[in-house]
Design an enzyme around this catalytic site. Structure first.
Site, PDB file in Angstrom:
ATOM      1  N   HIS A  49       0.731  -0.936   0.007  1.00 16.99           N
ATOM      2  CA  HIS A  49      -0.096   0.016  -0.136  1.00 16.99           C
ATOM      3  C   HIS A  49       0.878   1.340   0.230  1.00 16.99           C
ATOM      4  O   HIS A  49       0.651   1.970  -0.930  1.00 16.99           O
ATOM      5  CB  HIS A  49      -0.907  -0.036   1.224  1.00 16.99           C
ATOM      6  CG  HIS A  49      -1.762   1.142   1.330  1.00 16.99           C
ATOM      7  ND1 HIS A  49      -3.276   1.225   0.935  1.00 16.99           N
ATOM      8  CD2 HIS A  49      -1.659   2.479   2.133  1.00 16.99           C
ATOM      9  CE1 HIS A  49      -3.611   2.397   1.213  1.00 16.99           C
ATOM     10  NE2 HIS A  49      -2.714   3.159   1.894  1.00 16.99           N
ATOM     11  N   GLU A  50       1.818   1.422   1.025  1.00 15.14           N
ATOM     12  CA  GLU A  50       2.621   2.562   1.185  1.00 15.14           C
ATOM     13  C   GLU A  50       3.743   2.457  -0.094  1.00 15.14           C
ATOM     14  O   GLU A  50       3.871   3.585  -0.464  1.00 15.14           O
ATOM     15  CB  GLU A  50       3.395   2.392   2.387  1.00 15.14           C
ATOM     16  CG  GLU A  50       2.532   2.516   3.521  1.00 15.14           C
ATOM     17  CD  GLU A  50       1.544   3.526   3.832  1.00 15.14           C
ATOM     18  OE1 GLU A  50       1.998   4.706   3.236  1.00 15.14           O
ATOM     19  OE2 GLU A  50       0.511   3.363   4.347  1.00 15.14           O
ATOM     20  N   HIS A  84       1.900   4.517  -2.971  1.00 15.86           N
ATOM     21  CA  HIS A  84       2.005   6.034  -2.683  1.00 15.86           C
ATOM     22  C   HIS A  84       3.525   6.536  -2.988  1.00 15.86           C
ATOM     23  O   HIS A  84       3.785   7.449  -3.595  1.00 15.86           O
ATOM     24  CB  HIS A  84       1.795   6.449  -0.956  1.00 15.86           C
ATOM     25  CG  HIS A  84       0.639   6.277  -0.424  1.00 15.86           C
ATOM     26  ND1 HIS A  84      -0.592   7.054  -1.094  1.00 15.86           N
ATOM     27  CD2 HIS A  84      -0.041   5.704   0.617  1.00 15.86           C
ATOM     28  CE1 HIS A  84      -1.832   6.788  -0.540  1.00 15.86           C
ATOM     29  NE2 HIS A  84      -1.328   6.016   0.614  1.00 15.86           N
ATOM     30  N   GLU A 114      -4.504   7.868  -2.821  1.00 16.75           N
ATOM     31  CA  GLU A 114      -5.223   6.618  -2.493  1.00 16.75           C
ATOM     32  C   GLU A 114      -5.688   5.549  -3.376  1.00 16.75           C
ATOM     33  O   GLU A 114      -5.456   4.345  -3.585  1.00 16.75           O
ATOM     34  CB  GLU A 114      -6.290   6.654  -1.619  1.00 16.75           C
ATOM     35  CG  GLU A 114      -6.146   7.267  -0.342  1.00 16.75           C
ATOM     36  CD  GLU A 114      -5.032   6.713   0.743  1.00 16.75           C
ATOM     37  OE1 GLU A 114      -5.008   5.244   0.530  1.00 16.75           O
ATOM     38  OE2 GLU A 114      -4.414   7.242   1.269  1.00 16.75           O
TER      39      GLU A 114
END
Length: 497
Positions: free
Chosen positions: A262-263, A266, A292
């Protein structure tokens, strides 16, 4: 052009201060001794004051006035002027002393939140949260709003979005999610993920996470790093220094691995914003929802796909004896198990947006003074019982689970669910342009997909508003229908419904 170059040099000073403040926040979460919190908050307050002065100065106003009279600016320079004008108008409406004190109080609130979460006691955090809520109410009034006080805050994270629009989108999404969840509950197929519990060292999780991140395209060696924090996050100081954090659970590798994916999404976004945008105020994401869309895309649409694990699962089996006798299909079903839960960051892909909708509804009530701070834990627990059928036993797994309110991020939570919608809409378009994406991911080749995202999303930074960027890429307005269709297709097959 000379005047524009002068403006860019001025904007770099503001960028340097923003990066310095961000670095202090990163260090606060990773390295700072507990007793340093007061002095650290004062440092951040001082630098914030200096940034405020540059952002609201007569020189900045002179730049805005000068360029407002110029016709025929190219797309980039026009976007620069629109952005600094928007920021100037917002910041100048907040008194400087209040702006600085807010940054100080946020730092103190974050420290209080950590203590409260460890003690599982909302009362420790309550007085600090009350201050943060009051600040945000006042700020929204300073900025002005049409129908709902929450709109003033929502616009910070998702420019152009309104409560009226979000109510409609989330209403459609909530109805679809609840319907799908009920059908899954009635399904004869029951998925068990208990076999994934085991003994997984933090070091082994880190090594596997690094392999995945490197394959995805996040450069953690030369332009990033991976650290540990109470709550996973991504932070950047320009596109050459983009850092992520995670949190390890030695009994279950999923929280750390999926938070790293997830990160990493980003991080890939930030690392691929065009160098051309440095010092323009536009070298950031188009919005938090757009940010997101990338993290949720990598974490779920790719990271929980059969194709993804067809490539990576053998590496996990080599590392963990617990997985030796577990076939890929069973593992795939387990990581996509739908089970309503208490913790947002551990939620399955289907129920995750219900966690966001709960927070969105709570924030609207708080900012519009429809509930008071003493009502928060009880109402939170009631909504979890109603929407997800689960109820927290204590505040740490309830209202204290997220760091966001201590950071003053009211209006941020909706962007997570919007990211799901945007990511699915991009995915729908991307599949047409990369028809063999399944084979590529099965072979561990993420380059074509990441390149597509770089060219269509990342490089543009904040030169376009989110709705404009979505329309440019997909030819359509933002819509919930692609995410709803994606969920129905994926979980319909998994649960034979």
């Amino acid at each position: 052009m000379e005047k524009m170059e002068e403006l860019k040099e001025y904007l770099k000073k503001i960028e340097y201060l923003a990066s310095s403040i961000a670095l202090l926040h990163w260090d606060s979460a990773i390295n700072m001794p507990k007793d340093a919190v007061k002095y650290r908050s004062e440092m951040i307050g001082y630098l914030t004051g200096e940034s405020y002065k540059l952002t609201t100065s007569e020189k900045m106003k002179a730049f805005i006035d000068y360029f407002s009279e110029i016709d025929g600016l190219d797309r980039l320079n026009k976007a620069i002027i629109e952005n600094i004008t928007r920021e100037y108008n917002k910041v100048t409406k907040i008194p400087e002393a209040e702006y600085v004190q807010y940054e100080i109080d946020k730092t103190l609130a974050q420290n209080a939140w950590e203590e409260a979460k460890k003690k599982k006691d909302f009362s420790v955090f309550k007085p600090y949260l009350a201050k943060i809520i009051d600040y945000n109410k006042r700020f929204s009034e300073y900025w002005g709003f049409r129908d709902n006080k929450y709109d003033g805050l929502l616009d910070i994270y998702e420019p152009g979005m309104t409560t009226e629009r979000l109510d409609a989108v989330f209403g459609e999404l909530k109805e679809a999610l609840v319907d799908l969840l009920q059908r899954i509950k009635r399904s004869n197929i029951k998925t068990d993920d208990a076999f994934l519990k085991g003994n997984y060292s933090a070091e082994s999780q880190r090594k596997l996470g690094e392999i995945i991140l490197g394959q995805m395209g996040y450069d953690y060696e030369k332009r990033g790093r991976i650290d540990v924090s109470e709550h996973p996050f991504t932070i950047n100081f320009g596109n050459k220094d983009v850092r992520i954090t995670t949190k390890y659970d030695t009994s279950d590798f999923r929280p750390a691995i999926f938070s790293m994916i997830h990160e990493g999404g980003h991080g890939i976004y930030e690392q691929n914003i065009s160098d051309e945008l440095e010092g323009t105020s536009l070298s950031v994401a188009a919005s938090l929802g757009m940010h997101e869309s990338q993290s949720r895309f990598y974490e779920n649409i790719l990271g929980k796909s059969m194709e993804f694990w067809n490539y990576f699962y053998p590496k996990f089996q080599e590392t963990y004896k617990e997985l030796e006798g577990v076939d890929l299909t069973s593992f795939y079903r387990a990581i996509n198990c739908v089970e309503p839960s208490l913790i947002r960051i551990d939620a399955d892909e289907l129920t995750y947006s219900l966690h966001i909708i709960i927070r969105y509804e709570m924030e609207k009530l708080l900012i519009n003074s429809d509930i008071n701070i003493d009502d928060i834990p009880k109402l939170w627990n009631e909504k979890y019982k109603e929407y997800l059928g689960v109820e927290p036993e204590h505040d740490a797994e309830g209202v204290l689970q997220d760091i966001h309110w201590s950071c003053g991020d009211f209006g941020y939570f909706p962007t997570y669910a919007l990211g799901n919608l945007y990511g699915a809409q991009f995915f729908n378009k991307m599949k047409d342009e990369i028809p063999d994406w399944r084979q590529q991911i099965t072979c561990g080749d993420f380059a074509p997909i990441t390149k597509w995202l770089n060219e269509n999303v990342h490089q543009h930074g904040a030169t376009l508003k989110p709705a404009e960027l979505i329309k440019k890429i997909t030819g359509e307005e933002p819509s919930a229908k692609y995410f709803i269709a994606y969920l129905n297709d994926k979980f319909g097959k998994l649960y034979d419904i």
